[in-house]
Structure formats: C-alpha cells, structure tokens
Design a protein around this motif. Structure first.
Motif, PDB file in Angstrom:
ATOM      1  N   UNK A 188      37.269  30.314  38.413  1.00 34.29           N
ATOM      2  CA  UNK A 188      38.718  30.515  38.521  1.00 34.29           C
ATOM      3  C   UNK A 188      39.228  31.421  37.409  1.00 34.29           C
ATOM      4  N   UNK A 189      38.711  31.218  36.214  1.00 35.58           N
ATOM      5  CA  UNK A 189      39.156  32.019  35.068  1.00 35.58           C
ATOM      6  C   UNK A 189      38.784  33.487  35.253  1.00 35.58           C
ATOM      7  N   UNK A 190      37.569  33.743  35.715  1.00 39.43           N
ATOM      8  CA  UNK A 190      37.134  35.116  35.902  1.00 39.43           C
ATOM      9  C   UNK A 190      37.877  35.794  37.053  1.00 39.43           C
ATOM     10  N   UNK A 191      38.195  35.041  38.092  1.00 38.50           N
ATOM     11  CA  UNK A 191      38.926  35.610  39.223  1.00 38.50           C
ATOM     12  C   UNK A 191      40.353  35.970  38.837  1.00 38.50           C
ATOM     13  N   UNK A 192      40.953  35.173  37.951  1.00 39.86           N
ATOM     14  CA  UNK A 192      42.353  35.394  37.589  1.00 39.86           C
ATOM     15  C   UNK A 192      42.522  36.327  36.398  1.00 39.86           C
ATOM     16  N   UNK A 193      41.436  36.656  35.715  1.00 39.70           N
ATOM     17  CA  UNK A 193      41.535  37.493  34.518  1.00 39.70           C
ATOM     18  C   UNK A 193      42.005  38.896  34.887  1.00 39.70           C
ATOM     19  N   UNK A 194      42.822  39.467  34.033  1.00 43.54           N
ATOM     20  CA  UNK A 194      43.300  40.831  34.254  1.00 43.54           C
ATOM     21  C   UNK A 194      42.152  41.813  34.050  1.00 43.54           C
ATOM     22  N   UNK A 195      42.233  43.008  34.624  1.00 39.18           N
ATOM     23  CA  UNK A 195      41.142  43.984  34.487  1.00 39.18           C
ATOM     24  C   UNK A 195      40.868  44.328  33.030  1.00 39.18           C
ATOM     25  N   UNK A 196      39.597  44.346  32.681  1.00 39.59           N
ATOM     26  CA  UNK A 196      39.164  44.663  31.329  1.00 39.59           C
ATOM     27  C   UNK A 196      38.013  45.658  31.374  1.00 39.59           C
ATOM     28  N   UNK A 684      36.435  41.776  46.071  1.00 36.49           N
ATOM     29  CA  UNK A 684      37.804  41.297  46.256  1.00 36.49           C
ATOM     30  C   UNK A 684      38.715  41.764  45.127  1.00 36.49           C
ATOM     31  N   UNK A 685      38.231  41.733  43.912  1.00 38.09           N
ATOM     32  CA  UNK A 685      39.070  42.169  42.790  1.00 38.09           C
ATOM     33  C   UNK A 685      39.286  43.676  42.819  1.00 38.09           C
ATOM     34  N   UNK A 686      38.266  44.423  43.210  1.00 36.62           N
ATOM     35  CA  UNK A 686      38.443  45.872  43.340  1.00 36.62           C
ATOM     36  C   UNK A 686      39.486  46.197  44.408  1.00 36.62           C
TER      37      UNK A 686
END
Length: 735
Positions: A188-196, A684-686
C-alpha cells in the motif's frame, strides 16, 4: 563463604535493579525538565525545527513550571496513531516500532504462561534440596523457580513440553500475522508513494572499457550507446560516477569559507578586527577579514569551476541510468544485461539521499575480495573481544575467585556492606555494555569498506555483524566463562557429571542476563531519550557560536544498525529462557514496553529519516526469530535427555521441522514482495502518471536527480548547510 554466596543472588539482583531504576528515574526527570527549555529544541524537537526552517527560538519569560518534571512527553509520544507515524516518519520507522509491538504481545503471553504455570510448578519440586550438591542455605534462591528444580524423570516435565509446543505455535501465528500485515503495508505504501527518481533508475556497474574502434571516447558514450541500442524506447539519461577526491576537498573548503564569511558579516563592525594573511595568521600584512575571506572564496570558486569542467577525464565504470517508465526500470534492474555476467551489472538505484558516493568509486571486481575482508576483520574483532568479556564474566562468580584475590581486596568485597552486591550484581553488565558500545561503529566502517552502495544496505549488513558480536560475547562467552568453574570443580571428583553441570549453567546465568537487560534497557532507554552527548554538544556550540538559538548542523537519523541487533538479542534471550527460567520474562517485558515508548518519542520528534526502504529489514528480523525458535527447540532435546525424559526428547524432534517448514512457507508467500517489484503495479502507476500529465515535469527532475555531488552548482551567496539536505523527508521507492 560459598554457602552464603548463592543466598546472595537475590540481593545482587536487587542491588542492580535499584541502581538501574534510580538512574532511569534520574534520566527521565532530567529529560522532562530539559525538553521545556527552548534552547534545547535542537536536541529534543529536531524534526519540528527542520519543518519550521530553523526559526530562531523566541525568548520566553522565566517560569518555575519549566523547572518541574511533568509526564507531558508521554502523552505527546503516545497519542499519534500508526498512520500519522507512517506519514511523518515513513514505513521503516513503523516497522521498527512494530517489532517492539510484536515482542510485547508475544512475551506477554510467554510471561503469563511461564510465571503463571511453570514457575510455581518448578518451585514446588524438590530436586535442588534433595540433590547431593544442594545446600540448605540454597533453598531460598531463585534457582528453585527454574527447570533445575524439577526432579529427574519427573512427570512435571511433560508440562514443559506442552508449553514448548504452545510457545512455538504462538510464535508461528504472531510471526505470520506480522509478516502479512507488514507486506500489505509495504504494498500500500509503495502504491501510494509519489513519483521519485529511484523508481525510474538503476545503478550500472562493470561497464566495459570504451572501444575506440567503435568511436567511443569515454565511459559515458559507452553507456549511452548500449542503452539506446537495447532499451531504445524508454532510455532517458544517465549520470556517470567520477573519481573526485580533489574536487570534493575543494568543495569542503568552499563551504567552510562561505559559512565563515557569513558569520563575519553578521557581526557588528566594531568586532570585525583585521587579520594577518601569513602563516597561521601570525605573520604577513594585515587585511580586512571580510575582504580576505571573500578573496579566498573567489579563488576556490574558480578552482572548483575549472575542475568541474574537466572532470570527464575522471570517469569510473559506474553510472546511474534513468528510464521514462517504471516498467522499463524493473526490466533493467531484474534482468541480466550482457552475456558476460560481470559486465553491465544492474541493480535498483537507491534513493538519491541514500547513496554512499564513496562506495561507488570501488570497482565491481573488487567487491568480492572486500566483502571477504570485512567478514574476516569482523570475525577477528569478535575473537579479540571475547577474552575481555570472558574476564568480565568472572566477576559474576566472584565467590569462586576469593582464593585467587589478595586478602585486602577480599576483605573489601566481603566485609564492607554493599560492595560485593555492586561488583557481582551490577558491574559485569555495566562493563560488558561499555566494552561493546563502540564496536557497532567499527562494524559500520567494515560495511562501507565492503562496498555496499546505499547507506540503508550498509546498516542492514552492519546489523547482522553487530548481532553476531552481541550473541557470541553476551551469550556464548558468558555461558562458557561461567562453565569453566563448573568443569574445574567437577573434573577431578566426578567427570561423568560434566554434561549435567553444563546443562545447569544456562539456567544459572539468567541472573546476569536480568542485570544486562536492566542496564541496557531500563537505564539505557532513558539515557537514549535524554540524548546527553547531543545535549552537551548543543550547549558548547551555543556558547562558542550563537547564544540566540540552538544549532542544527548535525541532524541524526535512527541508528537501526545499533538498535535492531539489541532488540534481536533480547528476543533470543527471551525465547531461550522462556521455559528454562521464566522469571526473566517480566524483566524483558519491561524492556520492550519502555523501548516502545521511548522510540515512539524519538521517531516523532528527534530522528529525521535518512532513507526509506519500505521496511526491507523485516525479513531479516523474521529469519533470525525463526533461528531462535529452532535453537530453543534443539536445546530442549538436550534438556529432556539430561533430565531423564527420553520420550520427551522424541516428541520435540518434529518441532524444528515444523519451524523450518513454516519459514519456507513465509519465504515463498511474503518475501518476494520485499525482493522484487511486480509488473502489474509498475504499469498501473505509469498509466496514472500519464493520465495526470506528470510525465514531462517528472522526467526533467529525474535527469538531474543523480548528479554527482562534486558537480553540484556552487554560488557565492547561499550559505545553506549541506549536512541537512541529505536528510530531508522524501517518499520511498514505489513501483
């Protein structure tokens, strides 16, 4: 004398408890007072000051309330929820606190079973009183509460076997639940993290030498050509690693002169005395200080710019390569790039603030030798430290040393009230802590020598070495040091009883471990929250530099490499003694509760995260707890054999097998989430970034994220302190 010695065990333990409780109370009272002083905000409220951009502390009128201790810090540490800690301190801090919560839950159950069932069961047997070596004076000692007091072949041992099964399966349930929760939190933390930048980048080492026949003049051209050829659609940019020792030295001098010039400009005109420009400022013509340091700054600026322009000739065969999508970064990081596995070696790039740039200067081919060297040196340190700890452990059996001591010393020990109790009950644990205190820093240096490229990985490797150091010196050496006297006393009279004597050593050594727990935790945690060394440093700097505000030139992060091994050692001791000597468990429970409260406070208000790994050290903690369980179960095969319950040993044999099977299941079920990044999440994040229109701005930031520190822009005006920039909050790597 010997007859009374064993009767003094309770008084020795009480003396150690009194000293440690007194020190803990003193430290907590001092902290409660000192934290109210606004000038100590740089010690006790570091994170708040960072968020407020180092605002000067307002002078407040004197109040008597500031000199009175209060429990307000407890409320301040307890109130924030786990989600609030996750938001402000990151997942690593949350996982660290969850280790304490796991220990509190597990050892609360063990304490209830051990002290509620096993201790009365042990106490009501008569083995110690009936045994030929027993003394009438020993009947009231703490050993009657241990498994030593169970008679040979007693049916009561079946209760110990049942408790062993109960504790093992309780550990399985709690470990599984914790691993599952932390895995879900990580996802969950990695999915919600802002792009870095680290989500889009890989570290490449083992770059082949440029081929002039192919028109390649530098490593940089070789990298660009390779990734354009094999990753043509998604390759974005790269940043080379340089051998820049001389340039880094100039930058340090530049920062020093810039800060010195800023301090001079802040002083009144009448305090700006001229200085001599010759040797050590004692010779040569006089000159205005500001003019002199401005001239030096300009000279350094010119030298730095010249070297930065010509640094391309100092390239090393390593680079950070960035891609346009997380998906391509996953492909590059988790696949072999070349037919020769020693060329184009890729791994996930650490966060920019997590990079140890000095380690990147080490050639990829040297890593194997360096890591063997670091392991060998760590082993030598353990071996050379062990005799020192062994000598200290002799104080724990000082009654047996009486015949070797001069008469004046023996009189002081046994005739002056309280001296023997302090020497035997408190001094061994204090000296052990003192000898081992500085060695984690040495182990951290060895991890740096080994060439691990990220600070977080260095700390995880250091934690493993520190735990080995603590386990061997605190547990193994303590046991062997005590057993020497047992063997010497038994060898001539009854050699066949040596195994039984050795089996008696582990329960008997519980008293030392109780004092060690109190010294390390009961007094150690209040000393941690007091931050005495940082407090003194802060005071000295305010006197020497600026009385108006606390200084933040040094911002500390939580030393996982020191804290996690200590917690693991006490988990090991708790498991080992949970059935043998259950009286140790309440001492351990206090340790974990106090540590949980103290570190909540430190994480919320003092320690600034230096990196974020998404809780990657939890699998290491899990595996070590599994090893502790196997050790406990194997030990009880021997215990039941020595105690004459052969059938009990037979029933213990399946437990290590169950434990290893449980660990294998967890490894397959949860560990991949900590080791690899899945394609589904990355895609999904991309896609989400593309829908939000973040792509172009994001790519521009990624291009310069891994710019070598030696190439950072320098200017003559800004006096921003570089020491804290690497500790600014940022989010974790996400996929």
């Amino acid at each position: 004398m010997n007859c009374s010695a064993r009767g003094m065990e309770i008084s020795d333990l009480a003396t150690s408890a009194g000293i440690n409780i007194g020190l803990a109370t003193l430290f907590l009272l001092l902290y409660s007072v000192f934290r109210k002083n606004p000038r100590n905000a740089g010690v006790y409220s570091t994170r708040q000051m960072l968020r407020e951009k180092r605002k000067e502390v307002k002078r407040e009128p004197f109040s008597l309330n500031n000199l009175l201790p209060s429990p307000g810090w407890l409320v301040r540490a307890w109130n924030p929820s786990e989600d609030e800690i996750l938001e402000t301190a990151g997942l690593d801090a949350v996982v660290f606190l969850r280790i304490f919560k796991f220990c509190i839950r597990f050892f609360t159950i063990c304490t209830l079973v051990g002290c509620g069932i096993l201790a009365p069961l042990n106490f009501n047997d008569t083995y110690i009183a009936d045994h030929p070596s027993g003394k009438e004076e020993e009947n009231g000692t703490l050993e009657k509460l241990t498994i030593l007091n169970i008679s040979q072949g007693s049916p009561r041992l079946w209760f110990h076997l049942a408790v062993l099964y109960f504790i093992s399966f309780t550990a399985y349930i709690l470990l599984y639940s914790e691993y599952r929760e932390i895995s879900m939190m990580r996802q969950a933390y990695l999915m919600e993290a802002s792009p870095q930048p680290d989500q889009f980048s890989v570290l490449v080492r083992g770059i082949p030498k440029p081929d002039p026949d192919q028109g390649e003049k530098s490593y940089s051209e070789r990298v660009e050509k390779f990734f354009i050829e094999f990753h043509p659609l998604h390759y974005l940019s790269h940043q080379m690693i340089f051998h820049s020792n001389e340039l880094e030295s100039l930058l340090k001098k530049f920062d020093y002169e810039k800060n010195k010039l800023a301090n001079l400009k802040s002083k009144p005109l009448d305090e700006r005395k001229p200085c001599r420009t010759g040797f050590l400022g004692l010779f040569g013509p006089t000159k205005d200080r500001i003019e002199y340091h401005t001239q030096k700054l300009e000279e350094l600026f010119g030298q730095i710019r010249e070297q930065q322009i010509n640094i391309s000739c100092q390239e090393l065969p390593a680079a950070f390569v960035s891609f346009r999508t997380r998906w391509e970064a996953v492909v590059a990081a988790q696949t072999q790039q070349s037919v020769n596995p020693m060329y184009w070696v890729t791994e996930w790039a650490p966060e920019p603030r997590d990079v140890d740039w000095n380690s990147l200067k080490i050639g990829h081919g040297q890593l194997f030798i360096r890591r063997i060297f670091s392991v060998a040196v760590a082993t030598l340190i353990i071996l050379f430290t062990s005799p020192v700890i062994g000598v200290i452990q002799l104080l724990d059996s000082i009654d047996r040393l009486t015949k070797y001591l001069p008469d004046p010393i023996a009189k002081i020990l046994f005739e002056i009230p309280g001296v023997k109790q302090v020497v035997q009950g408190y001094l061994p644990s204090l000296l052990t802590v003192a000898v081992l205190y500085g060695l984690p820093l040495v182990m951290m240096c060895l991890a740096k020598i080994a060439g691990y490229v990220s600070i977080s990985r260095q700390e995880r490797k250091t934690a493993g070495m520190v735990f080995n150091l603590l386990w061997i010196n605190v547990f193994v050496v303590s046991i062997l040091g005590t057993s020497i006297f047992q063997i010497l006393d038994t060898y001539s009279s009854d050699p066949r009883s040596i195994p039984r004597r050795l089996a008696e050593v582990i329960p008997g050594k519980a008293y030392f471990f109780m004092t060690y727990i109190m010294t390390t935790g009961w007094a150690g945690f209040p000393l941690e929250i007091l931050q005495s060394s940082v407090l003194i440093l802060n005071y000295v700097k305010r006197i020497m530099v600026d009385r108006s505000r606390p200084l933040l030139s040094d911002v500390w992060s939580l030393p996982y490499y020191r804290c996690v091994p200590n917690v693991l050692l006490f988990v090991f001791l708790g498991l080992t003694y949970s059935i043998i000597t259950p009286l140790l468990l309440p001492f351990l429970l206090v340790y974990f509760v106090l540590g949980y409260i103290v570190f909540r406070n430190q994480i919320l208000h003092v320690y600034e995260p230096a990196y974020e790994t998404g809780g990657q050290f939890w699998p290491h903690v899990h595996v070590r707890i599994i090893i502790f369980l196997v050790f406990l179960q194997i030990c009880f095969i021997g215990v039941f054999t020595v105690k004459g319950l052969g059938n009990g040993s037979f029933f213990v044999v399946p437990l290590p097998i169950f434990t290893l099977m449980f660990n294998e299941y967890c490894r397959q079920r949860f560990f991949p989430a900590f080791r690899h990044f899945n394609m589904e999440s990355t895609v999904k994040k991309d896609q989400a970034d593309a829908r939000k229109g973040l792509r172009e701005d994001l790519l521009e930031h990624i291009r310069v994220a891994y710019l070598h520190p030696a190439l950072r822009p320098v200017d003559m005006e800004s006096a921003e302190n570089p020491n804290t920039e690497s500790l600014l909050p940022s989010t974790s790597k996400a996929v």
